[in-house]
Motif scaffolding. Structure first.
Motif, PDB file in Angstrom:
ATOM      1  N   MET A  99       0.859  -1.129   0.048  1.00  0.00           N
ATOM      2  CA  MET A  99       0.050   0.122  -0.093  1.00  0.00           C
ATOM      3  C   MET A  99       0.786   1.276   0.207  1.00  0.00           C
ATOM      4  O   MET A  99       0.574   2.215  -0.841  1.00  0.00           O
ATOM      5  CB  MET A  99      -0.985   0.030   1.250  1.00  0.00           C
ATOM      6  N   ALA A 100       1.970   1.292   1.030  1.00  0.00           N
ATOM      7  CA  ALA A 100       2.852   2.334   0.861  1.00  0.00           C
ATOM      8  C   ALA A 100       3.420   2.846  -0.619  1.00  0.00           C
ATOM      9  O   ALA A 100       3.633   3.720  -0.920  1.00  0.00           O
ATOM     10  CB  ALA A 100       3.873   2.225   2.070  1.00  0.00           C
ATOM     11  N   ARG A 101       3.955   1.452  -1.243  1.00  0.00           N
ATOM     12  CA  ARG A 101       4.488   1.618  -2.583  1.00  0.00           C
ATOM     13  C   ARG A 101       3.390   2.293  -3.447  1.00  0.00           C
ATOM     14  O   ARG A 101       3.630   3.189  -4.235  1.00  0.00           O
ATOM     15  CB  ARG A 101       4.904   0.043  -2.984  1.00  0.00           C
ATOM     16  N   ILE A 150      -6.396  10.771  -2.414  1.00  0.00           N
ATOM     17  CA  ILE A 150      -5.433  10.272  -3.436  1.00  0.00           C
ATOM     18  C   ILE A 150      -5.270   8.669  -3.148  1.00  0.00           C
ATOM     19  O   ILE A 150      -5.356   7.790  -3.989  1.00  0.00           O
ATOM     20  CB  ILE A 150      -4.275  10.882  -3.361  1.00  0.00           C
ATOM     21  N   THR A 151      -5.068   8.305  -1.909  1.00  0.00           N
ATOM     22  CA  THR A 151      -4.730   6.855  -1.478  1.00  0.00           C
ATOM     23  C   THR A 151      -5.994   5.986  -1.791  1.00  0.00           C
ATOM     24  O   THR A 151      -5.693   5.075  -2.356  1.00  0.00           O
ATOM     25  CB  THR A 151      -4.434   6.693  -0.253  1.00  0.00           C
ATOM     26  N   GLU A 152      -7.150   6.550  -1.367  1.00  0.00           N
ATOM     27  CA  GLU A 152      -8.204   5.746  -1.522  1.00  0.00           C
ATOM     28  C   GLU A 152      -8.347   5.450  -3.266  1.00  0.00           C
ATOM     29  O   GLU A 152      -8.954   4.268  -3.804  1.00  0.00           O
ATOM     30  CB  GLU A 152      -9.751   6.494  -1.246  1.00  0.00           C
ATOM     31  N   ARG A 169      -8.586   2.139  -5.576  1.00  0.00           N
ATOM     32  CA  ARG A 169      -9.648   1.484  -6.461  1.00  0.00           C
ATOM     33  C   ARG A 169      -9.343   1.736  -7.956  1.00  0.00           C
ATOM     34  O   ARG A 169     -10.141   1.254  -8.731  1.00  0.00           O
ATOM     35  CB  ARG A 169     -10.971   2.557  -6.018  1.00  0.00           C
ATOM     36  N   GLU A 170      -8.047   2.194  -8.182  1.00  0.00           N
ATOM     37  CA  GLU A 170      -7.649   2.315  -9.562  1.00  0.00           C
ATOM     38  C   GLU A 170      -8.462   3.175 -10.260  1.00  0.00           C
ATOM     39  O   GLU A 170      -8.903   2.926 -11.439  1.00  0.00           O
ATOM     40  CB  GLU A 170      -7.564   0.796 -10.159  1.00  0.00           C
ATOM     41  N   ALA A 196       1.325   7.364  -6.712  1.00  0.00           N
ATOM     42  CA  ALA A 196       0.398   8.320  -6.584  1.00  0.00           C
ATOM     43  C   ALA A 196       1.102   9.847  -6.211  1.00  0.00           C
ATOM     44  O   ALA A 196       0.814  10.671  -6.858  1.00  0.00           O
ATOM     45  CB  ALA A 196      -0.623   8.090  -5.723  1.00  0.00           C
ATOM     46  N   LYS A 197       1.745   9.930  -5.388  1.00  0.00           N
ATOM     47  CA  LYS A 197       2.313  11.147  -4.862  1.00  0.00           C
ATOM     48  C   LYS A 197       2.940  11.660  -5.861  1.00  0.00           C
ATOM     49  O   LYS A 197       3.258  12.951  -6.083  1.00  0.00           O
ATOM     50  CB  LYS A 197       2.998  11.009  -3.529  1.00  0.00           C
ATOM     51  N   ASP A 198       4.009  11.003  -6.431  1.00  0.00           N
ATOM     52  CA  ASP A 198       5.006  11.253  -7.653  1.00  0.00           C
ATOM     53  C   ASP A 198       4.040  11.657  -8.895  1.00  0.00           C
ATOM     54  O   ASP A 198       4.517  12.674  -9.144  1.00  0.00           O
ATOM     55  CB  ASP A 198       5.804  10.069  -7.949  1.00  0.00           C
TER      56      ASP A 198
END
Length: 144
Positions: free
Chosen positions: A1-3, A38-40, A44-45, A8-10
């Protein structure tokens, strides 16, 4: 998940919240909302580069809602009429109206982004661009 969230942050740089928020408490809240959304969406792609500004508007709607809700809690839903004006009447607080508008904006954006429970099934996954390759590419090397 962190990966996944690091990717996403990049791809989705965070807005400059200091330029958009009133104080450091709001900046921290904006960062937390941004990261959560953003994480959610990444999980969910459903996150696409075109969503960046919509997510920013959603975060700002959350902040506007919180700001207005604090004022409503402090001052009340109804503005009392001016005592020196005999024709003055009680009216809904402008802060209550702002809170209501921010709520509607947030609900609309959540639906568009597929974040609300009712819309989750209606939002399609983002298709990833794939490079096509032929068997000869292994021998000749990819062209272009």
């Amino acid at each position: 998940m962190a990966r996944s969230s690091a990717k996403a942050k990049d791809r989705f740089p965070e807005p400059d919240w200091k330029a958009l928020c009133e104080d450091r408490v709001e900046v921290a809240a904006a960062k937390a909302h941004w990261t959560r959304i953003i994480t959610e969406m990444e999980a969910r792609e459903t996150l696409a580069e075109a969503n960046g500004h919509s997510v920013q508007r959603l975060v700002l709607a959350y902040l506007n809602y919180d700001r207005a809700a604090a004022k409503v809690a402090q001052l009340g839903v109804v503005d009392t009429p001016a005592a020196d004006n005999p024709r003055a009447i009680s009216r809904l607080s402008i802060h209550f109206k702002a809170q209501s508008e921010a709520e509607k904006t947030a609900e609309r954006l959540e639906a568009q982004l597929g974040l609300s429970p009712q819309r989750r099934g209606k939002v399609a996954k983002v298709t990833k661009k794939r490079r096509s390759s032929a068997g000869a590419d292994a021998f000749l090397g990819q062209q272009g």
